[in-house]
Every structure is written in structure tokens, then in C-alpha cells.
Design a protein around this motif. Structure first.
Motif, PDB file in Angstrom:
ATOM      1  N   HIS A  80      -3.432 109.990-137.755  1.00 35.19           N
ATOM      2  CA  HIS A  80      -3.926 111.215-137.113  1.00 35.19           C
ATOM      3  C   HIS A  80      -4.361 110.999-135.664  1.00 35.19           C
ATOM      4  N   ALA A  81      -4.138 109.816-135.121  1.00 33.19           N
ATOM      5  CA  ALA A  81      -4.477 109.568-133.723  1.00 33.19           C
ATOM      6  C   ALA A  81      -3.225 109.291-132.904  1.00 33.19           C
ATOM      7  N   VAL A  82      -2.273 108.567-133.483  1.00 27.93           N
ATOM      8  CA  VAL A  82      -1.035 108.211-132.799  1.00 27.93           C
ATOM      9  C   VAL A  82       0.137 108.511-133.732  1.00 27.93           C
ATOM     10  N   ALA A  83       1.190 109.117-133.194  1.00 32.13           N
ATOM     11  CA  ALA A  83       2.400 109.365-133.974  1.00 32.13           C
ATOM     12  C   ALA A  83       3.210 108.072-134.025  1.00 32.13           C
ATOM     13  N   PRO A  84       3.303 107.415-135.190  1.00 32.88           N
ATOM     14  CA  PRO A  84       3.885 106.073-135.248  1.00 32.88           C
ATOM     15  C   PRO A  84       5.409 106.058-135.345  1.00 32.88           C
ATOM     16  N   ASN A  85       6.012 104.978-134.853  1.00 32.91           N
ATOM     17  CA  ASN A  85       7.431 104.680-135.038  1.00 32.91           C
ATOM     18  C   ASN A  85       7.540 103.570-136.079  1.00 32.91           C
ATOM     19  N   VAL A  86       8.384 103.762-137.088  1.00 32.60           N
ATOM     20  CA  VAL A  86       8.368 102.876-138.255  1.00 32.60           C
ATOM     21  C   VAL A  86       9.787 102.559-138.707  1.00 32.60           C
ATOM     22  N   ILE A  87      10.036 101.282-139.003  1.00 30.12           N
ATOM     23  CA  ILE A  87      11.273 100.843-139.643  1.00 30.12           C
ATOM     24  C   ILE A  87      10.994 100.633-141.127  1.00 30.12           C
ATOM     25  N   ILE A  88      11.884 101.135-141.981  1.00 28.44           N
ATOM     26  CA  ILE A  88      11.787 100.912-143.425  1.00 28.44           C
ATOM     27  C   ILE A  88      13.133 100.393-143.923  1.00 28.44           C
ATOM     28  N   ILE A  89      13.105  99.244-144.607  1.00 30.10           N
ATOM     29  CA  ILE A  89      14.316  98.664-145.176  1.00 30.10           C
ATOM     30  C   ILE A  89      14.070  98.404-146.662  1.00 30.10           C
ATOM     31  N   GLY A  90      14.891  98.992-147.504  1.00 33.56           N
ATOM     32  CA  GLY A  90      14.828  98.727-148.939  1.00 33.56           C
ATOM     33  C   GLY A  90      15.908  97.734-149.325  1.00 33.56           C
ATOM     34  N   PHE A  91      15.534  96.689-150.049  1.00 29.96           N
ATOM     35  CA  PHE A  91      16.509  95.652-150.390  1.00 29.96           C
ATOM     36  C   PHE A  91      16.141  94.985-151.717  1.00 29.96           C
ATOM     37  N   GLU A  92      17.128  94.412-152.348  1.00 28.15           N
ATOM     38  CA  GLU A  92      16.941  93.737-153.629  1.00 28.15           C
ATOM     39  C   GLU A  92      16.846  92.234-153.394  1.00 28.15           C
ATOM     40  N   CYS A  93      15.728  91.641-153.802  1.00 26.40           N
ATOM     41  CA  CYS A  93      15.513  90.200-153.665  1.00 26.40           C
ATOM     42  C   CYS A  93      14.438  89.798-154.662  1.00 26.40           C
ATOM     43  N   ASP A  94      14.731  88.829-155.509  1.00 28.18           N
ATOM     44  CA  ASP A  94      13.792  88.467-156.575  1.00 28.18           C
ATOM     45  C   ASP A  94      12.979  87.215-156.261  1.00 28.18           C
ATOM     46  N   SER A  95      12.951  86.792-154.995  1.00 27.39           N
ATOM     47  CA  SER A  95      12.228  85.569-154.631  1.00 27.39           C
ATOM     48  C   SER A  95      10.715  85.800-154.617  1.00 27.39           C
ATOM     49  N   GLU A  96       9.989  84.956-155.315  1.00 25.25           N
ATOM     50  CA  GLU A  96       8.532  85.045-155.333  1.00 25.25           C
ATOM     51  C   GLU A  96       7.912  84.601-154.013  1.00 25.25           C
ATOM     52  N   SER A  97       8.696  83.964-153.169  1.00 21.69           N
ATOM     53  CA  SER A  97       8.170  83.511-151.879  1.00 21.69           C
ATOM     54  C   SER A  97       7.805  84.683-150.971  1.00 21.69           C
ATOM     55  N   LEU A  98       8.258  85.892-151.314  1.00 20.25           N
ATOM     56  CA  LEU A  98       7.919  87.075-150.519  1.00 20.25           C
ATOM     57  C   LEU A  98       6.605  87.712-150.965  1.00 20.25           C
ATOM     58  N   SER A  99       6.045  87.248-152.063  1.00 19.05           N
ATOM     59  CA  SER A  99       4.831  87.863-152.620  1.00 19.05           C
ATOM     60  C   SER A  99       3.660  87.922-151.629  1.00 19.05           C
ATOM     61  N   PRO A 100       3.404  86.870-150.818  1.00 18.83           N
ATOM     62  CA  PRO A 100       2.265  86.950-149.887  1.00 18.83           C
ATOM     63  C   PRO A 100       2.329  88.121-148.924  1.00 18.83           C
ATOM     64  N   PHE A 101       3.544  88.591-148.601  1.00 21.18           N
ATOM     65  CA  PHE A 101       3.682  89.652-147.612  1.00 21.18           C
ATOM     66  C   PHE A 101       3.418  91.034-148.197  1.00 21.18           C
ATOM     67  N   ALA A 102       3.221  91.094-149.528  1.00 19.25           N
ATOM     68  CA  ALA A 102       2.799  92.343-150.156  1.00 19.25           C
ATOM     69  C   ALA A 102       1.286  92.477-150.132  1.00 19.25           C
ATOM     70  N   ARG A 103       0.593  91.340-149.963  1.00 19.37           N
ATOM     71  CA  ARG A 103      -0.869  91.332-150.034  1.00 19.37           C
ATOM     72  C   ARG A 103      -1.536  91.398-148.668  1.00 19.37           C
ATOM     73  N   GLN A 104      -0.783  91.052-147.602  1.00 18.74           N
ATOM     74  CA  GLN A 104      -1.382  91.021-146.269  1.00 18.74           C
ATOM     75  C   GLN A 104      -0.303  91.196-145.208  1.00 18.74           C
ATOM     76  N   PRO A 105      -0.489  92.083-144.235  1.00 20.58           N
ATOM     77  CA  PRO A 105       0.503  92.231-143.162  1.00 20.58           C
ATOM     78  C   PRO A 105       0.604  90.947-142.338  1.00 20.58           C
ATOM     79  N   ILE A 106       1.758  90.754-141.734  1.00 20.22           N
ATOM     80  CA  ILE A 106       1.962  89.620-140.843  1.00 20.22           C
ATOM     81  C   ILE A 106       2.477  90.153-139.509  1.00 20.22           C
TER      82      ILE A 106
END
Length: 284
Positions: A80-106
Motif C-alpha cells: 500500500h506504499a509502493v506498487a511493486p514489480n514482481v517475477i513469479i516462476i512456477g517449476f517442478e523440483c523435488d530437491s530438499e536443498s531448496l527448503s531454506p529459501f521457503a523459510r527466509q528470503p535471500i
């Protein structure tokens, strides 16, 4: 001579793509709660988002990435302060090594940002527009597109994700000239609305003009002036979408020398005048 052929160890495998989209959200945009059986990468190019998800609820800031896990309940909203520009990519990947990026932005490095940009550019060669319709269940492909484009997206996305995992597991201390250039980049990012000259930057960071311009270009693949103007035009687009300021007021706030220069630069970068951009946003 006898050779032993060894198969590579595949730690990140992107098997399918659901969508590659770029949104210029309004400052009041919000989504409904959703879940799906694939990963969803969110990247904020400009502004920020409020994220509400099972693994993370909080702010996703500018130049940050978050990756929702498969079947994770999630939603998002503009701040509600800035109109954001956002990329969204949906993809299939079963690697658990990506789990940390669901818990904290990088926060992405400049190389990672460029890699993500290349993925989106390749995607736009394959998929038909529009790229900004929320909840698109199917993105049709063009009748013809460049040889190997599908594979380049897969390889590029896998390389990008590998770089995220490596960044997460390693802390690299950078000093010297490169550290100075990063400080210059940060200073411009925080102060681009004010008048910035090469002479001031040289004085502030103890560098001569030649070294400053050369190292900035080598590190960020853009000139200092182009980077300043890119930041200003991005914010100008956000201000225009919010509809609270006139074109002249936006030009003044963002430090342009004149409204005529602002309009000319805006059209050079977007292909439309500010007035045409506003009409396009309102028609949507």
C-alpha cells in the motif's frame, strides 16, 4: 586406452515449468490463498511484498527471492506504499536443498539478478503474452521459437538455483576495490532521487573517474548513469500506477532536470510516454 565414464550427480533437477510471469502490481494488489504441487519462486524487482505462507510470513524486499515449497499454502499482498514489480516462476523440483529459501528470503547478487533476467528473456521467446495475468493455469507456447530455448530455461533455472544454494552455504568476505564498487552501488540505490554526479562519487569513495566507471561497468554490466535512470524510471512507473502525483511532480521528486527530459527518457526505456503508460494501466 580404457576410459571410465561416470554419470554426473544431479542435485538440482527442474523437470517441468508451470509459468514464467512478470507483474507490475498496483499498490493495493493482494492474492487469495493458494497451494499447488510445484515450487513457486517470487522475486521482487521493485518495491516490496507482504508474504503470508506456512513457512514464512513477513516482508519480501527489493532484490530478494523466496521459494514456496510444493503444496505450501501461501498468498501475497502489496504494501500500500509502493506498487511493486514482481517475477513469479512456477517449476517442478523435488530437491530438499531448496527448503531454506521457503523459510527466509535471500538477497540476490548482481550475477544472480542477471541470470534471472536471462531466464525471463528466454521464457518470453517461448511463451505467448500476456505475462501479467494472475492465476494463469496454462501458458501457451508460440508456434515457433528458437532452437533449444526450452532446454536453456531448464539449464538456466537449475544453474540459478545451484548458485542460491551455494550462496546460502558460504559466506564470502569481499574487500578492496570490489567492496568500494558495492558501496557505490548501495549509495546510488539509496540516493538515486537526489542529484548524483561522478565527481561526488569519486570524492565520497576515494576513486578516480576512470576506475570508478570501469569497475562499475565490469561489476554490474551497466553504466552509472544508466543504472540511476533505470531506478528512477522504475519508481516513476510505480508512482504513475498509484495515480497520486502528476507527471511534473513525479519528475521533480525523482530529480530529473526537466519534465521534458523525464518524458523522453521514459519513452526510450518503456516504449510509451508517461501518459500512454497511465492509459494502458487504467484500461487493464
Amino acid at each position: 586406452m580404457f576410459f571410465t565414464l561416470q554419470p554426473p550427480v544431479i542435485q538440482i533437477n527442474v523437470s517441468r515449468i508451470a509459468n514464467l510471469q512478470y507483474f507490475e502490481f498496483s499498490d493495493a494488489f493482494h492474492s487469495m490463498q493458494d497451494r499447488h504441487n510445484f515450487c513457486e519462486l517470487l522475486y521482487v524487482d521493485k518495491g516490496s511484498l507482504s508474504i503470508f505462507a506456512e513457512n514464512y510470513s513477513g516482508i519480501l524486499g527489493e532484490n530478494q527471492v523466496l521459494i514456496h515449497r510444493p503444496n505450501e499454502l501461501h498468498s501475497l499482498a502489496a504494501d500500500h506504499a509502493v506498487a511493486p514489480n514482481v517475477i513469479i516462476i512456477g517449476f517442478e523440483c523435488d530437491s530438499e536443498s531448496l527448503s531454506p529459501f521457503a523459510r527466509q528470503p535471500i538477497t540476490l547478487s548482481s550475477d544472480q539478478t542477471r541470470a534471472l533476467s536471462r531466464i525471463m528473456q528466454e521464457g518470453m521467446r517461448i511463451y505467448e503474452p500476456p505475462y501479467n495475468v494472475p492465476n494463469t493455469g496454462y501458458m501457451p507456447k508460440r508456434a515457433e521459437y528458437p532452437f533449444g530455448a526450452d532446454q536453456l530455461i531448464k539449464i538456466g533455472l537449475e544453474a540459478f538455483l545451484i548458485s542460491l544454494v551455494r550462496s546460502f552455504h558460504s559466506v564470502i568476505s569481499e574487500a578492496g576495490a570490489e567492496g568500494n564498487i558495492q558501496s557505490v552501488h548501495q549509495y546510488i540505490t539509496e540516493n538515486y532521487r537526489t542529484k548524483i554526479t561522478l565527481a561526488n562519487l569519486c570524492f565520497l569513495f576515494g576513486m578516480n573517474k576512470t576506475t570508478l566507471c570501469r569497475d562499475f561497468k565490469a561489476t554490474y554490466d551497466t553504466t552509472i548513469l544508466d543504472y540511476i535512470n533505470t531506478l528512477r524510471i522504475r519508481e516513476a512507473k510505480s508512482c504513475l500506477r498509484q495515480g497520486k502525483l502528476s507527471i511534473t511532480e513525479i519528475s521533480d521528486i525523482l530529480g530529473f532536470s526537466s519534465v521534458h527530459y523525464f518524458c523522453r527518457l521514459f519513452k526510450q526505456q518503456t516504449g510509451r510516454s508517461p501518459t500512454q503508460y497511465i492509459k494502458n494501466v487504467q484500461s487493464k
